[in-house]
Scaffold this motif. Structure first.
Motif, PDB file in Angstrom:
ATOM      1  N   LEU A  32       1.034  -0.845  -0.023  1.00 63.45           N
ATOM      2  CA  LEU A  32       0.062  -0.249  -0.612  1.00 63.45           C
ATOM      3  C   LEU A  32       0.816   1.138   0.616  1.00 63.45           C
ATOM      4  O   LEU A  32       0.602   1.767  -1.031  1.00 63.45           O
ATOM      5  CB  LEU A  32      -0.672   0.101   1.128  1.00 63.45           C
ATOM      6  N   TYR A  33       1.923   1.453   1.199  1.00 63.19           N
ATOM      7  CA  TYR A  33       2.940   2.910   0.833  1.00 63.19           C
ATOM      8  C   TYR A  33       3.674   2.077   1.864  1.00 63.19           C
ATOM      9  O   TYR A  33       3.488   1.371   2.644  1.00 63.19           O
ATOM     10  CB  TYR A  33       1.984   3.718   1.377  1.00 63.19           C
ATOM     11  N   THR A  34       4.766   3.007   1.995  1.00 64.82           N
ATOM     12  CA  THR A  34       6.291   3.313   2.966  1.00 64.82           C
ATOM     13  C   THR A  34       6.063   4.444   3.175  1.00 64.82           C
ATOM     14  O   THR A  34       5.690   5.399   2.221  1.00 64.82           O
ATOM     15  CB  THR A  34       6.916   3.107   2.451  1.00 64.82           C
ATOM     16  N   MET A  35       6.382   4.985   4.975  1.00 66.12           N
ATOM     17  CA  MET A  35       6.637   6.220   4.951  1.00 66.12           C
ATOM     18  C   MET A  35       7.874   5.906   6.272  1.00 66.12           C
ATOM     19  O   MET A  35       8.407   4.952   6.758  1.00 66.12           O
ATOM     20  CB  MET A  35       5.578   6.471   5.871  1.00 66.12           C
ATOM     21  N   THR A  36       8.242   7.087   6.604  1.00 61.39           N
ATOM     22  CA  THR A  36       9.226   7.192   7.315  1.00 61.39           C
ATOM     23  C   THR A  36       9.018   7.756   8.763  1.00 61.39           C
ATOM     24  O   THR A  36       7.908   8.480   8.444  1.00 61.39           O
ATOM     25  CB  THR A  36      10.438   8.016   7.092  1.00 61.39           C
ATOM     26  N   HIS A  37       8.670   7.045   9.910  1.00 62.90           N
ATOM     27  CA  HIS A  37       7.909   7.276  10.891  1.00 62.90           C
ATOM     28  C   HIS A  37       8.937   8.916  10.986  1.00 62.90           C
ATOM     29  O   HIS A  37       9.474   9.168  11.021  1.00 62.90           O
ATOM     30  CB  HIS A  37       8.779   6.470  12.302  1.00 62.90           C
ATOM     31  N   THR A  38       7.747   9.711  12.225  1.00 65.15           N
ATOM     32  CA  THR A  38       8.524  10.806  13.066  1.00 65.15           C
ATOM     33  C   THR A  38       9.519  11.141  13.234  1.00 65.15           C
ATOM     34  O   THR A  38      10.447  12.182  13.056  1.00 65.15           O
ATOM     35  CB  THR A  38       7.225  11.730  13.264  1.00 65.15           C
ATOM     36  N   GLY A  40      12.457   9.421  12.378  1.00 66.66           N
ATOM     37  CA  GLY A  40      13.596   9.665  11.002  1.00 66.66           C
ATOM     38  C   GLY A  40      14.195   8.640  11.257  1.00 66.66           C
ATOM     39  O   GLY A  40      15.556   8.278  10.223  1.00 66.66           O
ATOM     40  N   VAL A  41      14.101   7.991  11.354  1.00 58.62           N
ATOM     41  CA  VAL A  41      15.077   6.223  12.146  1.00 58.62           C
ATOM     42  C   VAL A  41      14.282   5.494  11.766  1.00 58.62           C
ATOM     43  O   VAL A  41      14.603   4.710  10.227  1.00 58.62           O
ATOM     44  CB  VAL A  41      15.539   5.661  13.658  1.00 58.62           C
ATOM     45  N   ILE A  42      13.356   4.784  11.953  1.00 58.11           N
ATOM     46  CA  ILE A  42      11.881   3.944  11.662  1.00 58.11           C
ATOM     47  C   ILE A  42      11.323   4.619  10.216  1.00 58.11           C
ATOM     48  O   ILE A  42      10.963   4.774   9.921  1.00 58.11           O
ATOM     49  CB  ILE A  42      11.243   3.646  12.805  1.00 58.11           C
ATOM     50  N   ARG A  43      11.727   2.856   9.569  1.00 57.15           N
ATOM     51  CA  ARG A  43      10.212   3.652   8.313  1.00 57.15           C
ATOM     52  C   ARG A  43       9.691   2.097   8.439  1.00 57.15           C
ATOM     53  O   ARG A  43       9.292   1.030   9.569  1.00 57.15           O
ATOM     54  CB  ARG A  43      11.239   2.731   6.692  1.00 57.15           C
ATOM     55  N   LEU A  44       7.747   2.760   8.204  1.00 58.96           N
ATOM     56  CA  LEU A  44       6.996   1.756   8.083  1.00 58.96           C
ATOM     57  C   LEU A  44       6.663   1.088   6.220  1.00 58.96           C
ATOM     58  O   LEU A  44       6.444   1.770   6.175  1.00 58.96           O
ATOM     59  CB  LEU A  44       5.878   2.439   8.864  1.00 58.96           C
ATOM     60  N   GLY A  45       6.219   0.144   6.341  1.00 57.33           N
ATOM     61  CA  GLY A  45       5.721  -0.623   5.275  1.00 57.33           C
ATOM     62  C   GLY A  45       4.248  -1.385   5.588  1.00 57.33           C
ATOM     63  O   GLY A  45       4.169  -1.638   6.573  1.00 57.33           O
ATOM     64  N   PHE A  46       3.484  -0.961   4.554  1.00 54.75           N
ATOM     65  CA  PHE A  46       1.965  -1.515   5.056  1.00 54.75           C
ATOM     66  C   PHE A  46       1.204  -1.985   3.824  1.00 54.75           C
ATOM     67  O   PHE A  46       1.789  -1.846   2.833  1.00 54.75           O
ATOM     68  CB  PHE A  46       1.039   0.262   5.448  1.00 54.75           C
TER      69      PHE A  46
END
Length: 131
Positions: A32-38, A40-46
């Motif tokens: 669906l999408y990938t984003m960087t957490h606020t 600035g280190v952790i990346r989240l992919g859904f």
């Protein structure tokens, strides 16, 4: 109590791209999408099933790569309509440990907080971003 559905299950991964490839090509989910957490280190992919709209799989990269295999499932999240009301309600319960001191807002506008279940498992109340 205002839980609407099981929102997502978070799995910690070492390599986001490799994991997205596995879950799309082998399991058959849709990225669906990938984003960087606020932070600035952790990346989240859904990811979700082809007929999305229910539970999603959240890949979490950069949190803690040292956990054993049985510790890779990081948390279970529940969708709520009003994360602020749930935050106040959960904080008011005498024997529940709230892990966050405030509600976190992600770049896409989704908001959440973590608390613990009876065995210390991570649980999340999650208000999706407005569509």
């Amino acid at each position: 109590m205002a839980v609407r559905k099981l929102e997502h299950v978070g799995i910690m991964v070492r390599n986001m791209e490799k994991s997205i490839q596995f879950y799309t090509e082998v399991v058959g989910l849709v990225h669906l999408y990938t984003m960087t957490h606020t932070n600035g280190v952790i990346r989240l992919g859904f990811l979700a099933g082809k007929e999305s709209g229910e539970t999603e799989l959240e890949l979490v990269e950069g949190y803690n790569g040292e956990l054993p295999a049985e510790g890779r499932v990081h948390h279970v999240a529940f969708s709520v309509d009003d994360v602020e009301a749930e935050f106040a309600r959960i904080k008011s319960l005498p024997d529940v440990v709230v892990r966050d001191t405030e509600i976190t807002t992600l770049p896409n506008g989704a908001r959440y907080f973590f608390f613990e279940g009876p065995d210390g498992e991570f649980l999340e109340m999650f208000q999706p971003a407005a569509k």
